[in-house]
Design an enzyme around this catalytic site. Structure first.
Site, mmCIF file in Angstrom:
data_model
loop_
_atom_site.group_PDB
_atom_site.id
_atom_site.type_symbol
_atom_site.label_atom_id
_atom_site.label_comp_id
_atom_site.label_asym_id
_atom_site.label_seq_id
_atom_site.Cartn_x
_atom_site.Cartn_y
_atom_site.Cartn_z
ATOM 1 N N MET A 164 0.854 -1.202 0.150
ATOM 2 C CA MET A 164 0.028 0.007 -0.124
ATOM 3 C C MET A 164 0.617 1.417 0.002
ATOM 4 S SD MET A 164 -3.260 0.794 2.624
ATOM 5 C CE MET A 164 -2.353 0.440 4.041
ATOM 6 N N ARG A 292 -6.621 -1.507 9.369
ATOM 7 C CA ARG A 292 -6.747 -1.066 10.569
ATOM 8 C C ARG A 292 -7.187 -2.144 11.720
ATOM 9 N NH1 ARG A 292 -8.833 4.956 8.859
ATOM 10 N NH2 ARG A 292 -6.696 5.905 8.854
ATOM 11 N N TYR A 437 1.284 3.615 12.614
ATOM 12 C CA TYR A 437 0.931 3.485 11.275
ATOM 13 C C TYR A 437 -0.467 3.161 11.094
ATOM 14 C CZ TYR A 437 2.121 -1.579 11.732
ATOM 15 O OH TYR A 437 2.463 -2.939 12.240
ATOM 16 N N GLU A 438 -0.842 3.207 9.782
ATOM 17 C CA GLU A 438 -2.245 2.926 9.348
ATOM 18 C C GLU A 438 -3.220 4.130 9.821
ATOM 19 O OE1 GLU A 438 -2.559 1.131 6.878
ATOM 20 O OE2 GLU A 438 -0.928 0.033 7.017
ATOM 21 N N GLY A 439 -2.635 5.174 10.246
ATOM 22 C CA GLY A 439 -3.519 6.369 10.667
ATOM 23 C C GLY A 439 -3.171 6.182 12.199
#
Length: 589
Positions: A164, A292, A437-439
């Protein structure tokens, strides 16, 4: 000393007793023939793979790390490639994928339990297959038929892995700043040019091909996030030649050293548009939301790994005489540290929260399954609203506790815990990245409060609170569980009060929800913990193993009595949203 035992007994309890997964599956056409015994068999085999194949690689891979060659290729730690080949041969990547694309068609709930075990055993290795399902869902939902036919079977099987590619040096959380360009070509393809950083699995030696999903801008793109498109850019083109992309470097990181975190450069690389032009972020959210949930499961895996190893060590380590000893204990000059109150507090906290968070995470996965597969449309819509609400909370809450649990477990080991030989220091380092990570967890909190609660006037939250109050009523009907029910009902009331306070404050103060988002997420976390404590205690009364059920209930009551009072502070902070402001910072000097 450091090893992993899959918590299959507790997983079965959550699936069967707490969530009644078999009843949910019976209402989903895709899962109507699945039973708990089959799920048990799948998870038992996954537990064997995790403990026997992945976990022995974890420590050595942390020391060895990944290696970047002069030609830009990346070599993963010894044993990783063989482990991944065994993973593919076992059919594990295809577990939740549609049989139409070569998948096994099992619920995401079963896949979630498997991923908890993988993450607990070897977080670094698990980073590589963790992105597969999100890529599969994104391509399945948004790509044209030709791209689906070319890539979905290979991704579903795990023959090809995915990456990603979002982040750029100037565009971390603010994706509206990204600059990667995509030039349309006469044959319908794109030429993608730009640089990305922090790309997990952007280059490696586990699979020949790596399918990159790249956020980019078309020439006519409007500024900001409304101008982002999504391109599929494979490492190998359909004719087998290497695409024009190169790994410029791999990060030297604090943890998950077996995961290749790459800086990628695309030099007019060939790609194809996924979804509509300028609508790439909406398409990518499918992959991000899947990621997430998986990151939340990483946090759960770290909690479980830290807890069980700390508990084993605490029974082996003899220090001093305990003030209170188990009945019938033989006289001894020193007792296990597990008998001392300070350690009992630490270990009971670890156990209670790990088990509660398993219930919460699995419920989120169950909601996603129901949102896609329930036969009844109203049930699907309800489940989708709950899944959207729970996803940011699971990501933030479980990763926070994954790090805090590892740190608390290190304290159990004392000075030995600070050395590499005992394993827990690696867990502390590995767990920390999941909060970022991932927000980041702060962004998850903002997303939860502003987009999942305030944006719909609290409708989805109302559905959740209805479910939780129904559980409170069931517990209140049983005298032995009345305290669980009362505590859960009180938490629901505090959630309603706090939400109303934010709704009132935002009318005149746009910053108010941003100031209290972290506290609001923490408050809802306590609310869901109260539900998990109550639901687990009630479900334990139905278990045939009386000793196991009694121990489970004791741990849940410990959470109720000793941990739930911590909810007072965040709820108070949220209720004062309108009255308290934050000063602006000044630089020192």
């Amino acid at each position: 000393m450091w090893h992993y035992q899959a918590p299959l007994r507790d997983m079965r309890f959550v699936l069967q007793r707490v969530l009644q997964a078999d009843q949910s599956w019976s209402r989903c056409l895709a899962f109507a023939e699945l039973d708990l015994d089959t799920a048990d068999a799948v998870l038992a085999e996954a537990g064997r793979f995790a403990s026997e194949i992945l976990q022995p690689l974890n420590g050595p891979a942390d020391l060895q790390g990944c290696t970047l060659a002069a030609d830009g290729s990346v070599r993963t730690p010894d044993g990783y490639r063989a482990a991944y080949q065994a993973f593919v041969e076992g059919g594990w990547p295809a577990l939740p994928c549609d049989p139409a694309w070569g998948g096994q068609g099992l619920p995401l709930l079963v896949d979630a339990a498997m991923r908890e075990m993988l993450s607990a055993s070897n977080h670094g290795w698990t980073m590589y297959p963790d992105l597969l399902h999100g890529a599969y869902e994104t391509i399945k939902a948004h790509a044209d038929d030709a791209l689906k036919a070319r890539y979905l079977p290979k991704i579903a099987s795990g023959e090809w892995l995915a990456a990603m590619a979002l982040t750029e040096p100037q565009a971390g959380s603010d994706l509206g700043l990204l600059r990667t360009r995509a030039e349309p070509q006469p044959d319908g393809s794109l030429r993608v040019s730009g640089s990305k950083i922090f790309i997990s699995g952007g280059e490696h030696d586990l699979t020949d091909n790596i399918v990159h999903l790249v956020l980019c801008r078309l020439p006519d793109a409007p500024p900001g996030t409304k101008g982002i498109s999504l391109a599929l850019v494979p490492k190998l083109l359909p004719d087998g030649t290497r695409n024009a992309m190169v790994c410029d470097g791999i990060e030297k990181k604090m943890g998950i050293k077996g995961s290749a975190t790459c800086a990628m450069r695309y030099e007019a690389a060939t790609g194809w548009l996924i979804g509509a032009p300028h609508r790439g972020l909406a398409a990518m959210f499918l992959m991000m939301n899947s990621a997430r949930l998986h990151v939340g499961l990483q946090g759960l895996g770290h909690q479980e790994m830290a807890t069980q190893n700390a508990l084993r060590y605490a029974y082996e380590r003899l220090q001093m005489r305990a003030a209170r000893r188990p009945e019938g204990a033989a006289p001894a000059a020193a007792d296990p540290i597990a008998w001392h109150p300070a350690m009992r507090h630490t270990l009971l906290r670890l156990q209670a929260l790990t088990e509660a968070h398993r219930v919460i995470a699995y419920r989120a996965a169950q909601c996603i399954d129901e949102a896609h597969h329930q036969a009844d449309d109203a049930r699907r819509q309800r489940a989708a609203a709950l899944a959207a609400l729970l996803t940011p909370l699971v990501k933030a809450s479980l990763t926070r506790q994954g790090f805090e649990a590892a740190s608390a477990a290190l304290q159990v080991f004392g000075g030995y815990g600070y050395t590499h030989d005992y394993g827990i220091e690696q867990t502390v380092r590995d767990a920390r990245i999941a909060m970022v990570y991932e927000g980041t967890n702060e962004i998850q909190a903002i997303d939860l409060l502003t987009r999942k609660v305030l944006a719909d006037g609290g409708s989805a939250l109302g559905l959740l609170l209805d479910d939780l109050q129904a559980e409170a009523a069931r517990c209140e009907a049983e005298p032995a569980l009345a305290d669980f029910g009362a505590a859960l009902r009180a938490q629901c009331g505090r959630a309603r009060e706090a939400t109303a306070a934010v709704q009132a404050a935002v009318a005149t103060d746009a910053e108010a929800p941003l100031r209290v988002a972290d506290a609001y997420l923490l408050g809802l976390t306590h609310l869901l913990q109260a539900w998990a404590f109550a639901a687990s205690a009630r479900a334990a009364r139905e278990d045939s193993d009386a000793a196991w059920a009694a121990a489970k209930t004791e741990r849940m009551r410990y959470g109720l009595q000793w941990l739930l009072p911590e909810s007072a502070a965040p709820w108070q902070q949220v209720c004062l949203a309108a009255q308290r402001t934050l000063p602006m910072l000044t630089l020192p000097g």
